[in-house]
Structure formats: structure tokens, C-alpha cells
Design a protein around this motif. Structure first.
Motif, mmCIF file in Angstrom:
data_model
loop_
_atom_site.group_PDB
_atom_site.id
_atom_site.type_symbol
_atom_site.label_atom_id
_atom_site.label_comp_id
_atom_site.label_asym_id
_atom_site.label_seq_id
_atom_site.Cartn_x
_atom_site.Cartn_y
_atom_site.Cartn_z
ATOM 1 N N ASP A 1 29.590 85.289 47.754
ATOM 2 C CA ASP A 1 29.702 84.643 46.664
ATOM 3 C C ASP A 1 29.700 82.983 46.559
ATOM 4 O O ASP A 1 29.014 82.263 45.859
ATOM 5 C CB ASP A 1 30.920 84.785 45.942
ATOM 6 N N ILE B 1 38.469 81.670 47.891
ATOM 7 C CA ILE B 1 38.429 82.960 48.622
ATOM 8 C C ILE B 1 39.363 82.725 49.816
ATOM 9 O O ILE B 1 39.368 81.594 50.485
ATOM 10 C CB ILE B 1 37.214 83.422 48.935
ATOM 11 N N ARG C 1 39.180 83.436 41.482
ATOM 12 C CA ARG C 1 39.031 84.258 42.905
ATOM 13 C C ARG C 1 37.767 84.751 43.000
ATOM 14 O O ARG C 1 37.379 85.781 42.153
ATOM 15 C CB ARG C 1 40.249 85.357 43.089
ATOM 16 N N LEU C 2 36.953 84.444 44.043
ATOM 17 C CA LEU C 2 35.604 84.962 44.438
ATOM 18 C C LEU C 2 35.766 86.118 45.128
ATOM 19 O O LEU C 2 36.870 86.572 45.793
ATOM 20 C CB LEU C 2 34.965 84.049 45.256
ATOM 21 N N SER C 3 34.841 87.102 44.832
ATOM 22 C CA SER C 3 35.093 88.512 45.395
ATOM 23 C C SER C 3 34.823 88.850 47.046
ATOM 24 O O SER C 3 35.199 89.478 47.692
ATOM 25 C CB SER C 3 34.338 89.770 44.619
ATOM 26 N N SER C 4 33.809 87.747 47.355
ATOM 27 C CA SER C 4 33.433 87.856 48.665
ATOM 28 C C SER C 4 32.880 86.415 49.444
ATOM 29 O O SER C 4 32.655 85.681 48.426
ATOM 30 C CB SER C 4 32.433 88.869 49.056
ATOM 31 N N VAL D 1 26.246 83.681 41.164
ATOM 32 C CA VAL D 1 27.711 83.903 41.130
ATOM 33 C C VAL D 1 28.713 82.697 41.077
ATOM 34 O O VAL D 1 30.010 82.742 40.774
ATOM 35 C CB VAL D 1 28.310 84.787 42.310
#
Length: 135
Positions: A100, A113, A94-97, A106
């Protein structure tokens, strides 16, 4: 205790009046109690991960699409949900934002996401491959 019983108990304590029917009653006070009960139920359901309410969904890749619309009845992802793929040896990270997706430092192998009502992947899901997850 049923929801109707809880509403009747609350009505008794608040006003001393107990409507005979809560749901479907046209009296303003009974409608307000029913609305409050429904609002509370939605808040409770949304605040906890209820396994009985989880539904499995499968996405199938076409080799081109990175964005997938969520099912019509989608409300939220359970805490710690994992995307299981049919082609990648591990869960998809899972990407954080959304940033990314743009940052080359990243970039992961197959990050994803949630963006609004869209599940967005870093790269297209291979043609015929699947991703399964619970919501």
C-alpha cells in the motif's frame, strides 16, 4: 490458585511426586514444570488483550522521519489499536500491506503499518507533532 500450586497439582497427577519448590529448583522435573509454566504464561499473555499490560507510547515527529523504532519492551499491538495524532482530526488509518505504501491508488492521508520492529508511516510526521498509541 497460584502457578506453583498448579505445577504441584500437575506433578502429583503425573508422577505422584510433588517437588517442594518449583521455581529455582535444580531438579530436572521441577525445572521442566517451571519452563512449561513460563511458556504457558507467555502464550496466554500473547493471545489476549490484557488491559493491565497495555502501555502508552508517544512518537514525536521531526518533519523528516517516516520510520520509528518500537520500544524495547514492545511485544505486540492490541487488537484494534488506533494511532491518535496531535495534528490530524481522525485516527491515522492502518494500511493493509507494505504494498500500500507503493500503490498510488491506495495512498491515504496518513497511513501507517507495522513492519518488523518498525512503525512505518506513509509520510513524515510533522515536526513537533505527536502520535500516541497503546501496545
Amino acid at each position: 490458585m497460584t502457578v506453583a500450586t498448579a505445577c504441584k497439582t500437575a506433578a502429583l497427577r503425573l508422577t505422584g511426586d510433588v517437588p517442594s519448590v518449583i521455581f529455582g529448583n535444580q531438579e530436572k522435573y521441577a525445572r521442566e514444570l517451571a519452563d512449561l509454566a513460563n511458556e504457558s504464561a507467555r502464550a496466554i499473555a500473547g493471545a489476549h488483550d490484557w488491559r493491565a499490560l497495555h502501555v502508552q507510547h508517544t512518537l514525536t515527529g521531526d518533519g523528516l522521519a517516516k520510520d520509528f523504532s518500537l520500544p524495547d519492551d514492545f511485544d505486540r499491538l492490541p487488537l484494534g489499536v488506533q494511532m491518535q495524532s496531535s495534528w490530524y482530526s481522525d485516527c491515522l488509518p492502518r494500511l493493509s500491506s507494505l504494498n500500500d505504501l507503493l500503490d498510488p491508488d491506495v495512498v491515504t492521508q496518513w497511513g501507517w503499518i507495522l513492519s518488523g520492529r518498525t512503525l512505518r508511516f506513509e509520510r513524515p510526521i510533522p515536526s513537533g507533532a505527536t502520535v500516541k498509541f497503546y501496545y
